[in-house]
Every structure is written in structure tokens, then in C-alpha cells.
Design an enzyme around this catalytic site. Structure first.
Site, PDB file in Angstrom:
ATOM      1  CE  LYS A 192      -1.372   7.020  -3.656  1.00 15.77           C
ATOM      2  NZ  LYS A 192      -2.627   5.943  -2.509  1.00 15.77           N
ATOM      3  CD  GLU A 242      -5.242   3.869  -2.075  1.00 16.11           C
ATOM      4  OE1 GLU A 242      -5.661   3.933  -1.843  1.00 16.11           O
ATOM      5  OE2 GLU A 242      -3.884   3.630  -2.634  1.00 16.11           O
ATOM      6  CG  ASP A 294      -9.062   4.472   0.758  1.00 10.48           C
ATOM      7  OD1 ASP A 294      -8.982   4.696   1.448  1.00 10.48           O
ATOM      8  OD2 ASP A 294      -8.684   3.855  -0.178  1.00 10.48           O
ATOM      9  CG  ASP A 306      -1.874   0.901   1.973  1.00 10.12           C
ATOM     10  OD1 ASP A 306      -1.894   2.179   0.261  1.00 10.12           O
ATOM     11  OD2 ASP A 306      -2.166   1.774   2.662  1.00 10.12           O
TER      12      ASP A 306
END
Lengths: 565, 383
Positions: free
Chosen positions: A70, A147, A170, A9
Site C-alpha cells: 500500500k 480512514e 489513526d 478497508d
């Protein structure tokens, strides 16, 4: 021996690595004994450090440290670390390398094939950048997994025979994804995914930091970059505290002086109202697309560290009329699920009866023109062949005809996105085909678009006298082979901090961070601690270092608690 | 795979209930090669077809129209639901006219089942937007009607509303409920479609800031694929998309001019340079006398050309300084500088527009080439 299935992850704030063994996924801890490795890279005297120590240096050496990269995946943004300039791919590669080293130390075998998770709402460019980062870290990403889908797999495995519809909410550090799943007979079927690739916990932190500064009567834009980073760091701690209590006192230490403030949960919620509003659209969209209603959900599952905020829990409870479930730590679910996916790809015997089908997160289609009737055209229209949230693998065929008499060529331009005009979507690739001369509309081409579960998009077009095609691979990096080789070489030169010294480096960084935060007598005490630890390090007696480290850690915990609360 | 008998593909004998279909699908899915798009799609199509025909265990989600009929909105909005029925209606002002007695409507009085307590205050005649949330607790139907009335006014400002009211309306707590929000979106579409019909197909009411608000709230442009799916087959869908694009799309640059003056410039540059060259060579050959009009032309025109030539060079040099040197040098501060000094701003703007529009750049090049050619040939002829 065959390599064990590994899932990663790669998060905005924290990254994790998990292995699938003995029929279940397990998280692998780093050298500090924690499963969470902060996705932060810092330059320490010419050497690069990743993780806990780097995160502590974010407060003390913001110029030498990079975080939240990211967000810049697939963009050309360069981060300055000390004297170096690095892109998001390289920085992510450093994090991946660290995870890889941790896993190799734990498993005692080399790690190469991995499944890496990406936000469902990442587009092709961002996915390619993630693949590039893996390549730079000498990893082979056999598959990218969305994800929320990964999180669903982690939950689905807990209750294999159950039958339920659930919604995965999420909210990570930098991205927001929402997915509706149908789970029956061992089949995990993603019904729809939606999200916002630019909304996450970091935005809530920034909002709180701004409110904090404005409450102190200072303009946010008047702060220097370093001060802004410090304020965000303070806000991050306050955000956590406000999750537990209604009020929290902070002391702002800026160049212009100190200010003591009391932050309340109400203030925090008011500051985050715009972010909360942005949560709604993807949810609406997801229900539209899955043709389900909020009332049909059996379970709501929270994933991502940012869902720990009480306002998020309240929002979810109000919106869906039920209490959310987070029986798996929201920080862990995605990595565990990625490991399950790795095992599925490797066809692990323990998962024989589990099947997962995902959907395309974006629409894929061609650029077309339309006649307005009076001899005029509008071009640049987006015609989706595979609409978003189509179960994968999918393949669609369609016929397109010529628009003009004696037209000799057709241009096939493949786009990804949702806007009705291609100019607002992402171009994936294009090619030209010839077509026999004929009156308008009599000739044309058949286009076949296939999209498989690993994210591979294939386009095939045929006319009466020509044939053409295009393969858009996720696995094919956005960078060329030569460029990868060049960057790999550059990366080789980077010195990374030795793994065995990691605990010491982390502790030193932590002492320094606390020193910056503390005042008066505490400072003196911390500088004494620092001197003592440095002396122990200089003696190079491992036992003595261990003892000192344990003792100092306890002291620091106490100080940390005192200052942050 | 036959669409009329999808159960065979699933390994079933014939129509079965939803549960059996799902079980059969799961079993088949585990046995096929799931990487094979065609096999998967065939199974998937069969599954969807079989499920569509099997009795559902739970109530199907109500359709948009059902939702709308369920909660009685303001009467005008009712008509809009059925485009066929409203095609004969007079201009949109009539059905949408805000008449004071329109709200509360008799048919929106709450049913006995959830009748409000008799002691509560009566529903106000003209509730403000800010009051709606509180009123909604006791008067759900009336409040929704009042909401729709405010909504109409925010879309059509002639009813006394403003576009920015739309934001406040949609950020009310009551507007967060998914079903009601869908109803609102549908309603806005109906109102725009209605006005479109009455304006001969021009969505005049869809002003850019309304377009931006609608995109922000419902993604009518940025999620155009979803928008088209929701309003598939409706008359106004395409026109609204076109209009939305000019408000929101990044491609919203002014539409390309269909007529280009580029050709004209080519011809003119050629003629002028040909005339000048011919003239100068003619003079050299002795066909003309230097003392008549041609002499004047020979003197004036090259001078003009020379000026043109230098102007172009200065133009390009300035462009270079502004775009390649100053902008990168000042970075973000360049914008501040532009704001502070209007003159720099204006020159920068002209330069940017001229040099970053391929057509004007081409014209500059044409005339420069003509000028160089002419000067050269005249110079040769005079030597």
C-alpha cells in the site's frame, strides 16, 4: 435485488470487508473465520495466494511474497513475486478480489459497488491508484472515504444523539492520520485532518528489528534481504509481546549463528523515539487548522492496530490529559465505518438522520507569478484557492490578471499541496486560454475551482474571449481505459488459489513457518506433523482432513506460544 | 445570502445562542442537496457567521498574543510581539543582547499562588539545555525564560549558540506542550523578522541548516500554506518563504540565469561558418591567392572545426556510455564507484551537468551543425 452496501478497508497490513444490513454494519469473515485478511500476496507453485497463508510464507519464502505494498500506491515501484513483476495496484487488486469472493460467499449475491477507505493524507495520485486497483478487481468504488472519517462514522453511529468533539488518532500499519471531529444533532462534521502517509506500525517494527540486530553486534546493512525480512518478522512478534510484558526473549537465527537476546520495552521505546517525534507535527497542524485546542476534546479515539502499543497509549494520555477510547476494536473501526458510508451513499433508510461532512485534506490552487517591481517576476508561486481543511463541497472563484503588455495567453496549472512553490507540489492538470491583447493587468481571467465530497475537482476559467475547463476526477482512473483492459487481461491469466482449499494452504504455510523457527526435537515433530497432514490431504477424505486440521491447529498454537513468548 | 443577517439562511429569526445555531444548521443540512456546492457553501458561510456572533458556551481558545502575554518570557521577546513598537529599536543586538542579569527577571518571579517551596535550590544562573526539563518542574517561569535565551542563541550563533541546539531544545519534554510550542514558533518568527529589518530586508540569519531545522520542526516550507496562514500580513513572511525555499525546496536548484549566452553562440556560429564558406568559395573563384594569410586560415580553421566535431562526437558517446550504459548497469554501486575513483566521478559530473542542462546541450548542437555545414561547403568548393 439491490446490492447491500459494502465497505472495504484496504490496509497496509490487514484488509477487511464489511456489509451494512439491518441498520448496522457487520464484518464479513474470510474462509478461515477471521475478519482480518493480511494484505500479503505470495506465489505458491505458480498460483497466487492472498492472506494468512501468504503472510506465513513471508518468513519462509520472502522472494515469492509481497507485503506492505500500500505504501507504493501511485508509485511506479514493482514488486518481485517469484518470476513475476507486479505493481502495487495489481497486488491490491488481488487482495480486493479475495475480499470480494469472501463477501459473495457470505452474502450469496454478487458484489460490485463498494466504498473503499484511504488514508486521509493520500494525495490525488494515490487515490487514483486505489481506484485503479478496484477496477482491476472488477469492483466499482462509488466513493473513497478517509480512514479516520470512516472510524468516526463507526463511533458516531453508536451514539447518535450525543454531542461531542473528538479526535481520531489513526496509526495503521503504514500510515498515520489525525482528524478532529465535531458531532452534534446527528451531524458528523470533520473539522480538520492531517497526517503522515509514510509513518505506521511497520516503521516501529523496522526500528525494533534494527535495534535487535545492532544489540547482537551486527550491522543492519550487512544482512541479506532475506535475513532482514526474517528479522522484521521476529521483531513483529516481539513488538506484540512487548505490548503485554516488559521483557521478551528472542533467538536470532542467522547464517552466521544463533544469538539469544532479551528485549525490553525500554529498548523498544528508545528505538522508536524518532517515529514518536513524527507523530506530533500532524497533531499540531490539525489543531491549528481546526482552531480548537487539545483541551477542548471530549474524547480521543484510537484506530489502527499500531495503537495497541503501550507507548502510543501513554503518548496520547500524556498529550491530551485523558485516557483514550477504543471500545470498537481498533482494527475493525475503519471497515465498519466504510460500510456505514456505503449505506449513506445508497441512502439507506436506517441512516436518515445522519449527515457527514468531510474536508479537503490538501490545498488546491494555481501556479501564479508576482512582479517584483523592477520589471522582474517570480513565477511558480502556489496560490491556493481552496485551502486544506475546507468543508466539502466547496467552490471558490478568483480573478487573475495578466502580467505583461499584449499578453496573448494564460496558462492555468492546477496543483495540490502545501508548499509555497508549485515545483514542490503535485500537478493535477493544466490548460491554456487566450486573452485579448491589452496593457498588463487590464485583462485577466476568472477561475472557479470546485471540490466536491467524492473528491471531484472541477476547474473553470473564463477570459473576455475564451473559456476553458478541466475536470480532475478521482473516479477517473490514472490509467487509461486501454491500459486497464490490458492489465485486466493479464490479471485474468493469473491463477488464484481455490477458495475451498484456503484453510489447508494456510495450515501448510504455517507448519513450514514454524519449522523454520523451531530447532532440534521440535523440528522433527513438526516435520512429522507435516507428513501426517500431507498424507491426509492425499487421501482426499474431507472429514479426515477436517479432523486432522483441527488437531494440528491446536498443536501449532501451543508451539507458536512457546516460541514467540 | 446576506452576511449581515446570516440567521435567515439558517431558518432562525435572529441572533441565537450557539446551541440553537448548531441545531438549526444541522436541520438545514439534512434538508438541502449536499452535493450542491453553492447551496452548501451558502449555508456554511451563514453558519460560520452566525456562530462567530453568538455567545460561546465555553471559553474561546486564547489567541497567540494572549498566550504570549500570559507566560512572561524574557523581556527582549516581549518587545518583539509588537512590531510597531519595536520599529524604532536599534539593531537587533541591543534588545536581544544576552545580559547576565536579564535572567532571572524580576517580573518572572513566580506569583505567590504557585510560589516554590522555600527550601529548594535556587535557580542556576546559566542552566544548560539538558537541565531545563528538570528545572521546569519547580521553576516554570524562569525555565521558560532561560529556554527562550537558549533559543535566541541557537538562531543567532553570535550569542554563543549553535543551530543544532535548536533540535535539542525542541526535543525537550517541555517543548512538546502544544501551547508553548506555538509560543516558540512565534518567537522564532519575531526574531527573524527583527533581524530582517535590521539587515535591510535580507534574512542573513536564516542559514540553510536553520531553514531545514525550522521546516522539520514547524513545516515552514513543506507546509507553506499553513505558515502563510499563521503569519499572514507580517512583513517577513514572504522573504522567509523565499529563503526557506533555497534551503528546503526540491525546486531549490540555482535560480535560472536571466542572461543567456545562447544567442551569442548562435551569432558566432553563423559568422564563423559564413566567413569560412565565403573564403573557400572566394578562393575557388580565384579572388584570393592561396598563398597568403587566407590560405593559413583555410587550413587552420577547418582543422579546428574538425577537432570540435570529433570532440562533440566523443563527448556524446562518453555521455551515452556513462549515463545510459554504466549507470543502469551498476545501479546503486555506481555511486560507490564514483566515490572511490575521483576521476570517473569528475567526468560523470561534467557529463551529467552538460547533457542535462538544455542550454549547454543546445550550444553543442549549434556548433556541431555549424561544423558540419562548413566542412560540407568547403569540401564542395575544393572539389
Amino acid at each position: 435485488m439491490k446490492q447491500l452496501p459494502i465497505g472495504i478497508d484496504l490496509g497496509t497490513t490487514n484488509s477487511l470487508i464489511a456489509v451494512f444490513e439491518n441498520g448496522a454494519p457487520r464484518l464479513i469473515s474470510n474462509a478461515l473465520g477471521s475478519a482480518l485478511t493480511p494484505s500479503v500476496v505470495s506465489d505458491l507453485d505458480g498460483r497466487l495466494i492472498v492472506g494468512e497463508a501468504a503472510r506465513d510464507r513471508l518468513a519462509t519464502h520472502p522472494r515469492d511474497t509481497a507485503a506492505v505494498f500500500k505504501r507504493a500506491m501511485g508509485a511506479k515501484t514493482q514488486f518481485k513475486i517469484g518470476t513475476r513483476q507486479m505493481g502495487a495496484e495489481e497486488l491490491s487488486a488481488l487482495v480486493l478480489r479475495k475480499l470480494k469472493a469472501d463477501a459473495e460467499a457470505d452474502l450469496g449475491q454478487p458484489v460490485r459497488d463498494v466504498v473503499v477507505s484511504v488514508p486521509a493524507y493520500f494525495n490525488q495520485g494515490q487515490r487514483q491508484a486505489t481506484m485503479d486497483a478496484c477496477r482491476l478487481a472488477d469492483l466499482n468504488a462509488v466513493r473513497l472515504i478517509n480512514e479516520p472519517t470512516a472510524a468516526a462514522l463507526a463511533y458516531g453511529l453508536q451514539d447518535r444523539d450525543g454531542e461531542s468533539r473528538f479526535l481520531i488518532f489513526d496509526l495503521g500499519g503504514g500510515t498515520f492520520d489525525i482528524t478532529v471531529l465535531d458531532h452534534f444533532e446527528g451531524v458528523m462534521e470533520v473539522k480538520a485532518s492531517s497526517g503522515d502517509a509514510q509513518l505506521g506500525g511497520e516503521d516501529f517494527t523496522t526500528a525494533l528489528a534494527k535495534t535487535m540486530i545492532e544489540t547482537a553486534g551486527i550491522e543492519w546493512s550487512d544482512l541479506s534481504r532475506d535475513e532482514q525480512i526474517q528479522a522484521k518478522h521476529l521483531a513483529d512478534g516481539a513488538k506484540r509481546r512487548l505490548g503485554l510484558s516488559e521483557t521478551h526473549d528472542v533467538t536470532l537465527r542467522l547464517k552466521r549463528g544463533e544469538t539469544a537476546l532479551t528485549l525490553t520495552r525500554e529498548m523498544f521505546e528508545a528505538a522508536c523515539a524518532p517515529q514518536m517525534r513524527r507523530l506530533r507535527r500532524p497533531i499540531e497542524r490539525c489543531f491549528y487548522d481546526s482552531d480548537l485546542a487539545a483541551s477542548e476534546m471530549d474524547r480521543i479515539i484510537l484506530v489502527g492496530g499500531a495503537t495497541r502499543m503501550p507507548m502510543i497509549r501513554q503518548f496520547v494520555t500524556r498529550q491530551f490529559g485523558m485516557f483514550p477510547n477504543s471500545s470498537i476494536d481498533p482494527d475493525h473501526a475503519v471497515a465498519l465505518g466504510a460500510a456505514v458510508q456505503a449505506a449513506l451513499v445508497a441512502q439507506d433508510a436506517a441512516l436518515d438522520d445522519v449527515v457527514m461532512t468531510d474536508v479537503s485534506p490538501f490545498s488546491v490552487g494555481l501556479s501564479t507569478a508576482e512582479a517584483l517591481g523592477n520589471g522582474r517576476f517570480v513565477d511558480g508561486l502556489f496560490t491556493p484557492l481552496i485551502e486544506r481543511n475546507t468543508p466539502l463541497p466547496a467552490s471558490r472563484e478568483r480573478y487573475f490578471s495578466t502580467m505583461q503588455d499584449n499578453q496573448t495567453g494564460l496558462r492555468v496549472e492546477v496543483y495540490q499541496g502545501e508548499a509555497p512553490k508549485v515545483a514542490d507540489n503535485v500537478l493535477l492538470g493544466e490548460f491554456l486560454l487566450s486573452v485579448p491583447r491589452a496593457p498588463a493587468g487590464q485583462e485577466g481571467m476568472t477561475v472557479r475551482l470546485s471540490y466536491d465530497g467524492s473528491g471531484l475537482i472541477e476547474v473553470e476559467a473564463t477570459t473576455a474571449n475564451d473559456k476553458g475547463g478541466l475536470v480532475i476526477k478521482q473516479n477517473a482512473p490514472g490509467l487509461t481505459e486501454a491500459e486497464i483492459a490490458k492489465r485486466l487481461k493479464a490479471m485474468e491469466k493469473l491463477k488464484e488459489h481455490p477458495r475451498d482449499a484456503e484453510e489447508n494452504t494456510a495450515l501448510l504455510a504455517r507448519i513450514r513457518r514454524l519449522y523454520e523457527m523451531a530447532s532440534g526435537d521440535d523440528r522433527t515433530m513438526l516435520s512429522q506433523i507435516l507428513v501426517r497432514f500431507e498424507a491426509a490431504l492425499a487421501d482426499q477424505d474431507p472429514q479426515e482432513i477436517d479432523r486432522a486440521r483441527g488437531e494440528i491447529s491446536r498443536q501449532l498454537d501451543a508451539i507458536d506460544d512457546y516460541y514467540v513468548s | 445570502m446576506s452576511a449581515s443577517w446570516p440567521w435567515r439562511e439558517l431558518g432562525l429569526d435572529g441572533p441565537a445562542d450557539d446551541r440553537a445555531v448548531r441545531r438549526a444548521y444541522a436541520a438545514r443540512l439534512k434538508s438541502i442537496d449536499r452535493e450542491n456546492a453553492d447551496a452548501f457553501q451558502a449555508l456554511r458561510t451563514a453558519y460560520d457567521a452566525a456562530r462567530a456572533r453568538s455567545p460561546k458556551p465555553m471559553g474561546k481558545r486564547p489567541s497567540m498574543a494572549e498566550i504570549l502575554h500570559d507566560t512572561p518570557p524574557a523581556p527582549a521577546t516581549y518587545n518583539d510581539l509588537m512590531p510597531a513598537a519595536t520599529s524604532k529599536t536599534p539593531p537587533d543586538a541591543t534588545p536581544l543582547a544576552p545580559s547576565p542579569e536579564a535572567v532571572p527577571e524580576p517580573e518572572s518571579t513566580p506569583e505567590p499562588g504557585n510560589a516554590p517551596a522555600p527550601v529548594k535550590e535556587p535557580f542556576p544562573d546559566t542552566p544548560t539545555i539538558a537541565d531545563l526539563d528538570q528545572l521546569n518542574e519547580t521553576w516554570p517561569h524562569e525555565t521558560k525564560a532561560a529556554f527562550m535565551k537558549h533559543l535566541r542563541a541557537s538562531i543567532f550563533p553570535r550569542y554563543g549558540g549553535q543551530t543544532k541546539d535548536l533540535r535539542s531544545l525542541l526535543s525537550l519534554d517541555m517543548a512538546q506542550e502544544f501551547e508553548f510550542r506555538r509560543q516558540i514558533e512565534w518567537q522564532i518568527f519575531n526574531m527573524l523578522e527583527q533581524s530582517l529589518r535590521n539587515n535591510g530586508g535580507d534574512p542573513v540569519n536564516l542559514k540553510p541548516n536553520l531553514g531545514r531545522a525550522l521546516d522539520y520542526e514547524f513545516g515552514w516550507y513543506s507546509d507553506g500554506v499553513g505558515f502563510q496562514r499563521r503569519f499572514r500580513g507580517r512583513q517577513a513572511t514572504q522573504q522567509i518563504i523565499e529563503k526557506m525555499q533555497s534551503a528546503v525546496g526540491q525546486s531549490a536548484a540555482p535560480p535560472k540565469k536571466l542572461s543567456s549566452t545562447k544567442g551569442l553562440h548562435y551569432v558566432a556560429a553563423f559568422l564563423v561558418s559564413w566567413a569560412l564558406t565565403a573564403l573557400s568559395w572566394g578562393i575557388k573563384a580565384g579572388d584570393y591567392d592561396l598563398n597568403d594569410v587566407a590560405a593559413l586560415a583555410l587550413f587552420v580553421l577547418p582543422t579546428m572545426f574538425a577537432c570540435w566535431f570529433f570532440a562533440a562526437i566523443i563527448f556524446i558517446a562518453t555521455d551515452f556510455i556513462f549515463l545510459r550504459v554504466l549507470r543502469p548497469l551498476f545501479g546503486k554501486r555506481w555511486n560507490d564507484l564514483r566515490r572511490r575513483s575521483p576521476r570517473i566521478g569528475r567526468i560523470d559530473g561534467i557529463m551529467f551537468r552538460a547533457m542535462h542542462n538544455s542550454e549547454s546541450r543546445e550550444k553543442i548542437v549549434i556548433w556541431m551543425a555549424a561544423a558540419i555545414l562548413c566542412t560540407a561547403s568547403i569540401a564542395i568548393s575544393l572539389l
